[in-house]
Design an enzyme around this catalytic site. Structure first.
Site, PDB file in Angstrom:
ATOM      1  CG  ASP A  25      -9.877   2.015  -1.360  1.00 23.84           C
ATOM      2  OD1 ASP A  25     -10.461   0.920  -1.226  1.00 23.84           O
ATOM      3  OD2 ASP A  25      -9.951   2.930  -0.525  1.00 23.84           O
TER       4      ASP A  25
ATOM      5  NE  ARG B 125      -1.610   5.434   0.772  1.00 27.42           N
ATOM      6  CZ  ARG B 125      -0.721   5.359   1.763  1.00 27.42           C
ATOM      7  NH1 ARG B 125       0.268   4.498   1.708  1.00 27.42           N
ATOM      8  NH2 ARG B 125      -0.824   6.157   2.806  1.00 27.42           N
ATOM      9  CG  ASP B 126      -7.365   7.529  -0.103  1.00 27.77           C
ATOM     10  OD1 ASP B 126      -8.264   6.822  -0.595  1.00 27.77           O
ATOM     11  OD2 ASP B 126      -7.486   8.147   0.968  1.00 27.77           O
TER      12      ASP B 126
ATOM     13  CB  SER C  21      -5.405   6.572   3.076  1.00 27.18           C
ATOM     14  OG  SER C  21      -6.151   6.173   4.198  1.00 27.18           O
TER      15      SER C  21
ATOM     16  CE1 TYR D   5      -3.961   2.037   0.337  1.00 28.04           C
ATOM     17  CE2 TYR D   5      -3.145   2.797   2.459  1.00 28.04           C
ATOM     18  CZ  TYR D   5      -4.059   2.882   1.438  1.00 28.04           C
ATOM     19  OH  TYR D   5      -5.079   3.803   1.502  1.00 28.04           O
TER      20      TYR D   5
ATOM     21  CG  ASP E 248     -11.494   3.562   9.146  1.00 25.24           C
ATOM     22  OD1 ASP E 248     -10.691   2.657   8.863  1.00 25.24           O
ATOM     23  OD2 ASP E 248     -12.637   3.329   9.586  1.00 25.24           O
TER      24      ASP E 248
END
Ligand SMILES: *[C@@H]1O[C@H](CO)[C@@H](O)[C@H](O)[C@H]1NC(C)=O
Ligand SMILES: *[C@@H]1O[C@H](CO)[C@@H](O)[C@H](O)[C@H]1NC(C)=O
Length: 459
Positions: A236, A189-190, A196, A184, A414
């Site tokens: 994701d 990212r995200d 995140s 990850y 989260d």
């Protein structure tokens, strides 16, 4: 309570004066840690999280002093992917798989190695709970296997320590060990959310940095062929490419995500890692209009990476809250024929098969113990009232599902509810999100306690 703690800390302090060094792989720091903070020769005290620092093999060589592994840029530019072990240089440079993939369920016949990092978080958390019944239940969570998220390149050396411990445990116990990881660290990212966002950006050498991150994972894993590694690949990311290309950051990331995931699959295959590509969840790709495009993308990614047999299939519901099966659909799922993960998997699998991808699945149930707690299905952040769910098992009730797993370590946040934070996402400020919440990935004590109290089945 307090007095006892003070006494214990005095005793520990006194003994640490005599025995001032922690052994290799021993603890050397963290909240409430009163033991030695220096490490035996040949190891360096390395920060893992606020509750745990560990003596990791290596010398403080070039950058002398307590090297901060928190700084994300610290190890990117170094060519030191082998620096953590003097033994690694003998390994062959062949790119042929060092292991032959098994045909069946990769979880079968292995014992899952417990993450020392999560165990330490849980132990610290349980130690902070005054109700002794609740504290005992909380402490028992340390025995439930979760995945370890490698969300920064600086954390990769920790994988080596886990693999070394798992290898040793496999030998001493006679039960082969399986280490569960999440890959990850994509650049940008995200891309459709904020909570995140990662350390690498596409605009700033992100793809090369990511390749180096994968190379470092491979270098660690290669040294322990007796330990089986199962990985969830990039939560994701591909799902965002299915539904969120209208978001500029996702559209811009598309080619890089594909190149990076392809590289991850090819390289991790060479060291025998069993992979499950993240496939969102029923409330995302399970909608009828999304199923075919999703199957198309996953199959293409699989085939472009050489149809590696180490790509076992897909992971669903990672870090989410959906049930595996239910007789009464949660009202928020209204309209979706795939109102639980099993239905989603049953719908997706044949479409993948048509495209040449015989995918098996793993499903995260770590925080799915309580249903009907969200206002909308898209709510994913620290959902109030959640409880730990079904324990990890290969007894899944479905031929398509290899294992029920806990991918998200319950208790790790989260996303932050602090609206001034650069990583604030509005989902974390909604009325069904527990608040105040710290930054994503950091420990959220109040939330952990709720997960324990609401566990279903109970702890
Ligand atoms: C919220 O985030 C801002 C910006 O990062 C920070 O300065 C502030 O201290 C944070 N507030 C809390 C309560 O953590
Ligand atoms: C544990 O309790 C101490 C003292 O109340 C507090 O400072 C610390 O933040 C708590 N740790 C966690 C994980 O909540």
């Amino acid at each position: 309570m307090f007095r006892l703690a003070a006494l214990v800390s005095f005793v520990t302090f006194a003994s640490s004066v005599v025995n001032a060094q922690s052994p290799v792989y021993g603890q050397c720091g963290g909240q409430n840690w009163n033991g030695a903070t220096t490490c035996a020769a040949g190891s360096v005290c390395t920060f893992s999280n606020p509750y745990y620092s560990q003596c990791l093999p290596g010398s403080a060589s070039s950058p002398t002093g307590p090297t901060s592994t928190i700084s994300s840029s610290a190890s990117q530019s170094s060519s030191a992917s082998h620096s953590s072990s003097s033994a690694s240089s003998v390994s062959s440079t062949s790119s042929t798989p060092s292991q032959t993939p098994v045909a069946g369920n990769p979880f079968t016949g292995y014992s899952i190695f417990l993450s020392p990092f999560y165990a330490a978080e849980v132990a610290a958390a349980a130690g902070n709970i005054t109700d002794s019944t609740l504290a005992a239940k909380a402490a028992s969570v340390a025995q439930i296997p979760t995945f370890t998220w490698f969300d920064q390149v600086a954390k990769v050396p920790t994988l080596g320590t886990y693999l070394a411990s798992a290898s040793a445990l496999g030998k001493s116990s006679g039960t082969k060990q399986l280490v569960q990881i999440v890959v990850y660290d994509l650049p940008d990212r995200d891309c459709a959310a904020a909570a995140s966002n990662g350390e690498f950006s596409i605009a700033n050498n992100g793809q090369a940095n990511y390749f180096n991150y994968i190379d470092q994972l491979v270098a660690q894993i290669k040294q322990y062929p007796d330990v089986r590694v199962v990985a969830v690949i990039e939560p994701d990311s591909l799902a965002n490419l299915v539904t969120n290309l209208n978001v500029a950051k996702c559209a811009n990331a598309q080619t890089t995500y594909l190149a990076c995931v392809n590289y991850a699959i090819e390289q991790l295959s060479t060291v025998g890692v069993y992979m499950y590509l993240d496939a969102g969840h029923a409330g995302w790709l399970g909608w009828s209009s999304n199923l075919s495009p999703a199957a198309q993308l996953f199959s293409t990614v699989y085939k472009n990476a050489g149809s590696s047999s180490f790509v076992r299939g897909l992971a669903t519901n990672v870090a989410n809250y959906n049930s595996l099966t239910t007789n009464s659909p949660d009202p928020i799922t209204q309209g979706d024929a795939c109102y639980d993960e099993q239905l989603y998997i049953n719908a997706l699998a044949p479409l993948l098969k048509q495209q040449g991808f015989n995918a098996q699945f793993i499903v995260d149930q770590g925080r799915s113990g309580v249903q009907n707690i969200r206002q909308q299905w898209g709510d994913w952040c620290n959902v109030k009232g959640a409880g730990f769910g079904t324990r990890p098992t290969t007894n899944t009730g479905s031929a398509l599902i290899d294992s029920i797993v806990w991918v998200k370590p319950g208790g790790e946040c989260d996303g932050t509810s602090n609206q001034s934070s650069p990583r604030y996402d509005y989902h974390c400020g909604q009325s069904d999100a527990a608040q105040p919440a710290p930054e994503a990935g950091t420990w959220f004590q109040a939330y952990f306690q709720t997960l324990v109290s609401n566990a279903n089945p109970p702890l």
